[in-house]
Design a protein around this motif. Structure first.
Motif, PDB file in Angstrom:
ATOM      1  N   LYS A  92       0.745  -0.721  -0.501  1.00  0.00           N
ATOM      2  CA  LYS A  92      -0.003  -0.131  -0.214  1.00  0.00           C
ATOM      3  C   LYS A  92       1.026   0.810  -0.008  1.00  0.00           C
ATOM      4  CE  LYS A  92      -3.070   2.626   2.394  1.00  0.00           C
ATOM      5  NZ  LYS A  92      -3.563   2.896   3.904  1.00  0.00           N
ATOM      6  N   HIS A  93       2.246   1.147   0.329  1.00  0.00           N
ATOM      7  CA  HIS A  93       2.652   2.220   0.613  1.00  0.00           C
ATOM      8  C   HIS A  93       3.676   2.926  -0.577  1.00  0.00           C
ATOM      9  CE1 HIS A  93       6.087   5.240   3.484  1.00  0.00           C
ATOM     10  NE2 HIS A  93       4.649   4.752   3.808  1.00  0.00           N
ATOM     11  N   ARG A 138       2.642   1.779  -3.753  1.00  0.00           N
ATOM     12  CA  ARG A 138       1.352   1.772  -3.842  1.00  0.00           C
ATOM     13  C   ARG A 138       1.201   3.257  -4.465  1.00  0.00           C
ATOM     14  NH1 ARG A 138      -1.443  -1.597  -7.149  1.00  0.00           N
ATOM     15  NH2 ARG A 138      -0.639  -4.065  -6.338  1.00  0.00           N
ATOM     16  N   GLU A 139       1.260   4.158  -2.545  1.00  0.00           N
ATOM     17  CA  GLU A 139       1.189   5.672  -2.945  1.00  0.00           C
ATOM     18  C   GLU A 139       2.105   6.677  -2.835  1.00  0.00           C
ATOM     19  OE1 GLU A 139      -0.087   5.690   1.785  1.00  0.00           O
ATOM     20  OE2 GLU A 139      -1.738   4.951   0.961  1.00  0.00           O
ATOM     21  N   HIS A 140       3.360   5.947  -2.581  1.00  0.00           N
ATOM     22  CA  HIS A 140       4.564   6.416  -3.660  1.00  0.00           C
ATOM     23  C   HIS A 140       4.465   6.497  -4.807  1.00  0.00           C
ATOM     24  CE1 HIS A 140       8.930   7.609  -3.422  1.00  0.00           C
ATOM     25  NE2 HIS A 140       8.882   7.162  -4.274  1.00  0.00           N
ATOM     26  N   ALA A 195       2.270   9.402  -5.822  1.00  0.00           N
ATOM     27  CA  ALA A 195       2.678  10.600  -5.470  1.00  0.00           C
ATOM     28  C   ALA A 195       3.973  10.613  -6.742  1.00  0.00           C
ATOM     29  CB  ALA A 195       3.431  10.492  -3.923  1.00  0.00           C
TER      30      ALA A 195
END
Length: 111
Positions: free
Chosen positions: A46-47, A49-51, A54
């Motif tokens: 999840k982290h 994918r968010e990175h 961004a």
């Protein structure tokens, strides 16, 4: 059936039950480890994918803007990986990837 045979059968059954309990306990520990690792990997995924989102948003927003120098691009990369690049906390992990105004000024400020 003699008493001795009955007792021997009972002792054999007890040993088998103990062996089965040992196996079940081991499997339970393995399942717990697998579940913990799975949760850890899901959070990391999840982290990441968010990175990635961004980074893609930042790349889309940066088109047309002035290009960063190689050294500032390296600092930006370190910052995006979760590390401080400001002189106050250089090299320390940013807690929960909180933004740091000092780092952002170093990377994007006019110096």
């Amino acid at each position: 059936m003699e008493k001795k045979d009955l007792y021997d059968n009972f002792m054999q059954l007890e040993r088998e039950a103990q062996a089965l309990l040992t196996r079940v306990t081991g499997l339970s520990a393995d399942v717990a480890k697998a579940l913990a690792r799975n949760a850890e990997l899901e959070m990391e995924n999840k982290h990441l994918r968010e990175h990635l989102a961004a980074l893609e948003d930042g790349h889309a927003a940066s088109t047309g803007a002035t290009e960063l120098s190689k050294s500032k691009a390296n600092l930006e990369s370190l910052y995006n990986e979760g590390f401080h690049v400001c002189p106050y906390m250089y090299g320390q992990r940013r807690v929960d990837d909180e933004p740091c105004a000092f780092c952002l000024d170093i990377i994007y400020g006019e110096h």
